[in-house]
Scaffold this motif. Structure first.
Motif, PDB file in Angstrom:
ATOM      1  N   LEU A  67     -12.855  -1.799 -56.227  1.00  0.00           N
ATOM      2  CA  LEU A  67     -13.724  -0.702 -55.466  1.00  0.00           C
ATOM      3  C   LEU A  67     -14.248  -1.421 -54.157  1.00  0.00           C
ATOM      4  CD1 LEU A  67     -16.191   1.485 -55.807  1.00  0.00           C
ATOM      5  CD2 LEU A  67     -17.758  -0.559 -56.684  1.00  0.00           C
ATOM      6  N   GLU A  68     -14.009  -0.368 -53.210  1.00  0.00           N
ATOM      7  CA  GLU A  68     -14.271  -0.691 -51.732  1.00  0.00           C
ATOM      8  C   GLU A  68     -15.711  -0.526 -51.542  1.00  0.00           C
ATOM      9  OE1 GLU A  68     -13.224   2.021 -48.297  1.00  0.00           O
ATOM     10  OE2 GLU A  68     -11.534   0.508 -48.180  1.00  0.00           O
ATOM     11  N   LEU A  69     -16.369  -1.919 -50.914  1.00  0.00           N
ATOM     12  CA  LEU A  69     -17.627  -1.697 -50.658  1.00  0.00           C
ATOM     13  C   LEU A  69     -17.827  -1.393 -49.181  1.00  0.00           C
ATOM     14  CD1 LEU A  69     -18.728  -5.072 -52.412  1.00  0.00           C
ATOM     15  CD2 LEU A  69     -18.757  -2.984 -53.185  1.00  0.00           C
ATOM     16  N   SER A  70     -17.086  -1.940 -48.215  1.00  0.00           N
ATOM     17  CA  SER A  70     -17.081  -1.495 -46.828  1.00  0.00           C
ATOM     18  C   SER A  70     -15.616  -1.668 -46.375  1.00  0.00           C
ATOM     19  CB  SER A  70     -17.868  -2.576 -46.129  1.00  0.00           C
ATOM     20  OG  SER A  70     -17.137  -3.695 -46.237  1.00  0.00           O
ATOM     21  N   ASP A  71     -15.263  -1.500 -44.910  1.00  0.00           N
ATOM     22  CA  ASP A  71     -14.191  -1.505 -44.648  1.00  0.00           C
ATOM     23  C   ASP A  71     -13.284  -2.860 -44.705  1.00  0.00           C
ATOM     24  OD1 ASP A  71     -14.356   0.981 -43.462  1.00  0.00           O
ATOM     25  OD2 ASP A  71     -14.829   0.455 -41.559  1.00  0.00           O
ATOM     26  N   GLN A  72     -14.250  -3.887 -45.112  1.00  0.00           N
ATOM     27  CA  GLN A  72     -13.477  -5.268 -45.329  1.00  0.00           C
ATOM     28  C   GLN A  72     -13.718  -6.039 -46.307  1.00  0.00           C
ATOM     29  OE1 GLN A  72     -15.167  -7.189 -41.642  1.00  0.00           O
ATOM     30  NE2 GLN A  72     -13.138  -6.839 -40.677  1.00  0.00           N
ATOM     31  N   TYR A  73     -14.768  -5.327 -47.340  1.00  0.00           N
ATOM     32  CA  TYR A  73     -15.063  -6.118 -48.518  1.00  0.00           C
ATOM     33  C   TYR A  73     -14.969  -5.124 -49.761  1.00  0.00           C
ATOM     34  CZ  TYR A  73     -16.857 -10.055 -45.930  1.00  0.00           C
ATOM     35  OH  TYR A  73     -16.892 -11.112 -44.769  1.00  0.00           O
ATOM     36  N   SER A  74     -14.412  -6.000 -50.876  1.00  0.00           N
ATOM     37  CA  SER A  74     -14.184  -4.931 -52.028  1.00  0.00           C
ATOM     38  C   SER A  74     -14.687  -5.793 -53.099  1.00  0.00           C
ATOM     39  CB  SER A  74     -12.868  -4.717 -52.173  1.00  0.00           C
ATOM     40  OG  SER A  74     -12.622  -3.812 -51.007  1.00  0.00           O
ATOM     41  N   ILE A  75     -14.747  -5.480 -54.723  1.00  0.00           N
ATOM     42  CA  ILE A  75     -14.814  -5.806 -55.830  1.00  0.00           C
ATOM     43  C   ILE A  75     -13.729  -5.531 -56.676  1.00  0.00           C
ATOM     44  CG2 ILE A  75     -16.131  -6.082 -57.917  1.00  0.00           C
ATOM     45  CD1 ILE A  75     -18.801  -5.436 -56.325  1.00  0.00           C
ATOM     46  N   VAL A  76     -13.093  -6.451 -57.349  1.00  0.00           N
ATOM     47  CA  VAL A  76     -11.948  -6.210 -58.124  1.00  0.00           C
ATOM     48  C   VAL A  76     -12.080  -6.660 -59.446  1.00  0.00           C
ATOM     49  CG1 VAL A  76      -9.749  -6.718 -58.320  1.00  0.00           C
ATOM     50  CG2 VAL A  76     -10.496  -6.458 -56.014  1.00  0.00           C
ATOM     51  N   GLU A  77     -11.615  -6.050 -60.548  1.00  0.00           N
ATOM     52  CA  GLU A  77     -11.625  -6.467 -61.771  1.00  0.00           C
ATOM     53  C   GLU A  77     -10.154  -7.193 -62.154  1.00  0.00           C
ATOM     54  OE1 GLU A  77     -12.869  -3.836 -64.619  1.00  0.00           O
ATOM     55  OE2 GLU A  77     -14.881  -3.608 -64.151  1.00  0.00           O
ATOM     56  N   ILE A  78     -10.097  -8.032 -62.391  1.00  0.00           N
ATOM     57  CA  ILE A  78      -8.941  -9.072 -63.031  1.00  0.00           C
ATOM     58  C   ILE A  78      -8.762  -9.520 -64.207  1.00  0.00           C
ATOM     59  CG2 ILE A  78      -7.239 -10.850 -61.935  1.00  0.00           C
ATOM     60  CD1 ILE A  78      -8.414 -10.584 -59.558  1.00  0.00           C
ATOM     61  N   ARG A  79      -7.697  -9.247 -64.780  1.00  0.00           N
ATOM     62  CA  ARG A  79      -7.608  -9.548 -66.110  1.00  0.00           C
ATOM     63  C   ARG A  79      -6.903 -11.028 -66.009  1.00  0.00           C
ATOM     64  NH1 ARG A  79      -4.484  -6.100 -68.291  1.00  0.00           N
ATOM     65  NH2 ARG A  79      -5.913  -4.782 -69.704  1.00  0.00           N
ATOM     66  N   ALA A  80      -7.470 -12.010 -66.748  1.00  0.00           N
ATOM     67  CA  ALA A  80      -7.105 -13.426 -66.857  1.00  0.00           C
ATOM     68  C   ALA A  80      -5.742 -13.484 -67.712  1.00  0.00           C
ATOM     69  CB  ALA A  80      -7.971 -14.297 -67.441  1.00  0.00           C
ATOM     70  N   GLY A  81      -4.736 -13.953 -67.153  1.00  0.00           N
ATOM     71  CA  GLY A  81      -3.613 -14.046 -67.790  1.00  0.00           C
ATOM     72  C   GLY A  81      -3.386 -15.525 -67.845  1.00  0.00           C
ATOM     73  N   LEU A  83     -12.415 -10.700 -64.861  1.00  0.00           N
ATOM     74  CA  LEU A  83     -13.205 -11.495 -63.964  1.00  0.00           C
ATOM     75  C   LEU A  83     -13.561 -10.402 -63.128  1.00  0.00           C
ATOM     76  CD1 LEU A  83     -11.083 -14.846 -63.149  1.00  0.00           C
ATOM     77  CD2 LEU A  83     -12.619 -14.324 -65.186  1.00  0.00           C
ATOM     78  N   ILE A  84     -14.896 -10.546 -62.600  1.00  0.00           N
ATOM     79  CA  ILE A  84     -15.314  -9.404 -61.421  1.00  0.00           C
ATOM     80  C   ILE A  84     -15.355 -10.337 -60.419  1.00  0.00           C
ATOM     81  CG2 ILE A  84     -16.900  -7.501 -60.638  1.00  0.00           C
ATOM     82  CD1 ILE A  84     -17.453  -7.330 -63.950  1.00  0.00           C
ATOM     83  N   VAL A  85     -14.717  -9.996 -59.415  1.00  0.00           N
ATOM     84  CA  VAL A  85     -14.517 -11.038 -58.103  1.00  0.00           C
ATOM     85  C   VAL A  85     -14.903 -10.071 -56.752  1.00  0.00           C
ATOM     86  CG1 VAL A  85     -13.066 -12.587 -56.830  1.00  0.00           C
ATOM     87  CG2 VAL A  85     -12.734 -12.289 -59.216  1.00  0.00           C
ATOM     88  N   ILE A  86     -15.712 -10.750 -55.857  1.00  0.00           N
ATOM     89  CA  ILE A  86     -15.901 -10.046 -54.779  1.00  0.00           C
ATOM     90  C   ILE A  86     -15.762 -10.906 -53.638  1.00  0.00           C
ATOM     91  CG2 ILE A  86     -18.609 -11.170 -54.704  1.00  0.00           C
ATOM     92  CD1 ILE A  86     -19.524  -8.593 -53.580  1.00  0.00           C
ATOM     93  N   GLY A  87     -15.178 -10.324 -52.491  1.00  0.00           N
ATOM     94  CA  GLY A  87     -14.764 -10.859 -51.311  1.00  0.00           C
ATOM     95  C   GLY A  87     -14.169  -9.952 -50.327  1.00  0.00           C
ATOM     96  N   HIS A  88     -13.577 -10.708 -49.228  1.00  0.00           N
ATOM     97  CA  HIS A  88     -13.126 -10.164 -47.905  1.00  0.00           C
ATOM     98  C   HIS A  88     -11.610  -9.493 -48.602  1.00  0.00           C
ATOM     99  CE1 HIS A  88     -11.029  -9.313 -44.041  1.00  0.00           C
ATOM    100  NE2 HIS A  88     -12.411  -9.625 -43.685  1.00  0.00           N
ATOM    101  N   ASP A  89     -11.157  -8.372 -48.122  1.00  0.00           N
ATOM    102  CA  ASP A  89      -9.880  -7.756 -48.639  1.00  0.00           C
ATOM    103  C   ASP A  89      -8.670  -8.676 -48.638  1.00  0.00           C
ATOM    104  OD1 ASP A  89     -11.534  -5.779 -49.183  1.00  0.00           O
ATOM    105  OD2 ASP A  89     -10.889  -4.318 -47.714  1.00  0.00           O
ATOM    106  N   ASN A  90      -8.628  -9.408 -47.217  1.00  0.00           N
ATOM    107  CA  ASN A  90      -7.486 -10.425 -47.042  1.00  0.00           C
ATOM    108  C   ASN A  90      -7.714 -11.514 -48.113  1.00  0.00           C
ATOM    109  OD1 ASN A  90      -6.995  -8.786 -44.802  1.00  0.00           O
ATOM    110  ND2 ASN A  90      -7.899 -10.295 -43.294  1.00  0.00           N
ATOM    111  N   ASP A  91      -8.738 -11.913 -48.412  1.00  0.00           N
ATOM    112  CA  ASP A  91      -8.835 -13.223 -49.364  1.00  0.00           C
ATOM    113  C   ASP A  91      -8.544 -12.610 -50.851  1.00  0.00           C
ATOM    114  OD1 ASP A  91      -9.623 -14.700 -47.347  1.00  0.00           O
ATOM    115  OD2 ASP A  91     -11.702 -14.079 -47.402  1.00  0.00           O
ATOM    116  N   LEU A  92      -9.108 -11.360 -51.337  1.00  0.00           N
ATOM    117  CA  LEU A  92      -8.444 -10.751 -52.372  1.00  0.00           C
ATOM    118  C   LEU A  92      -7.241 -10.657 -52.486  1.00  0.00           C
ATOM    119  CD1 LEU A  92     -11.546  -8.178 -52.850  1.00  0.00           C
ATOM    120  CD2 LEU A  92     -11.066  -9.974 -53.950  1.00  0.00           C
ATOM    121  N   ASN A  93      -6.451  -9.972 -51.383  1.00  0.00           N
ATOM    122  CA  ASN A  93      -4.890  -9.982 -51.511  1.00  0.00           C
ATOM    123  C   ASN A  93      -4.251 -11.569 -51.735  1.00  0.00           C
ATOM    124  OD1 ASN A  93      -5.494  -7.093 -51.005  1.00  0.00           O
ATOM    125  ND2 ASN A  93      -4.881  -7.497 -48.497  1.00  0.00           N
TER     126      ASN A  93
END
Length: 220
Positions: A141-155, A201-211
């Protein structure tokens, strides 16, 4: 009092909004200049109207300023989208959300006062790309041009670690704001919480860091 909505443009995007608002029991007026599309939503919307929304007199006659929120979902006519948005704001509509076709269109919409500009095709493309790139990414889920929230399944990479062990804030500049475990949701989870395989895990941060983080877990 319940909010009243108007959706202008009954293509796939606008039509889906009308259907969802109807399912939620919300009053919605559906407008398009195509008679066939309007007829399609005649039994779904509270009111369905054939109208040219680039005509200020027409919008005034519909009492458009009395509605709480207008969604401009015009798909293939950027000029009509811009002019409609401009007229709506000039008439004093409280909240106008407009669909943008591209970044240039979005810049113009922001300049003329659209309250929210959405990029449904671009955003969906990004979500699909993230889901394809990593089987662990469930939603994006994009919050802005640079920040997003991602749902990640723990493996395998994440299981057995505590949130403190992962230290995603120090290592990636990210924050784990919640953990979903079955029907349970742990909000602001304890740093000593051990992550189990299958946790989300519901993770929030800058797109580059999420990538960077997604690349680490891409093979899970």
């Amino acid at each position: 009092m319940e909010k009243e909505f108007v959706v202008i443009g009954l293509g796939r995007f606008g039509g889906s909004i009308v259907r969802e608002l109807n399912a939620l029991g919300v009053d919605v007026m559906a407008i398009d200049n195509d008679e066939a599309r309007v007829n399609e939503y005649a039994d779904i919307a509270t009111h369905a109207v054939i109208a040219d929304t680039t005509d200020e007199a027409v919008l005034k006659s519909l009492g458009i300023r009395n509605f709480d929120h207008v969604i401009v979902a015009i798909g293939d006519n950027i000029q009509a989208s811009i002019l409609t948005t401009l007229i709506l704001k000039d008439l004093g509509v409280k909240t106008v959300t407009t669909k943008a076709q591209n970044d240039y269109h979005a810049k113009v919409l922001n300049k003329i006062g659209a309250d929210t500009v959405v990029h449904p095709e671009r955003d969906m493309g990004r979500r699909i790309a993230h889901n394809l790139a990593s089987a662990s990414v469930l939603d994006y889920l994009e919050l802005s041009d640079q920040y997003s929230i991602v749902e990640i399944r723990a493996g395998e990479t994440l299981q057995g670690n505590t949130i403190l062990d992962l230290d995603v804030r120090a290592n990636y500049g990210l924050n784990i704001i919640a953990v979903k475990r079955g029907k349970e949701i742990l909000v602001s989870p304890d740093p000593y919480e051990v992550i189990e395989r299958g946790d989300i895990l519901i993770v929030i941060g800058h797109d580059n860091d999420l990538n960077r983080f997604e690349k680490k877990i891409a093979n899970d």
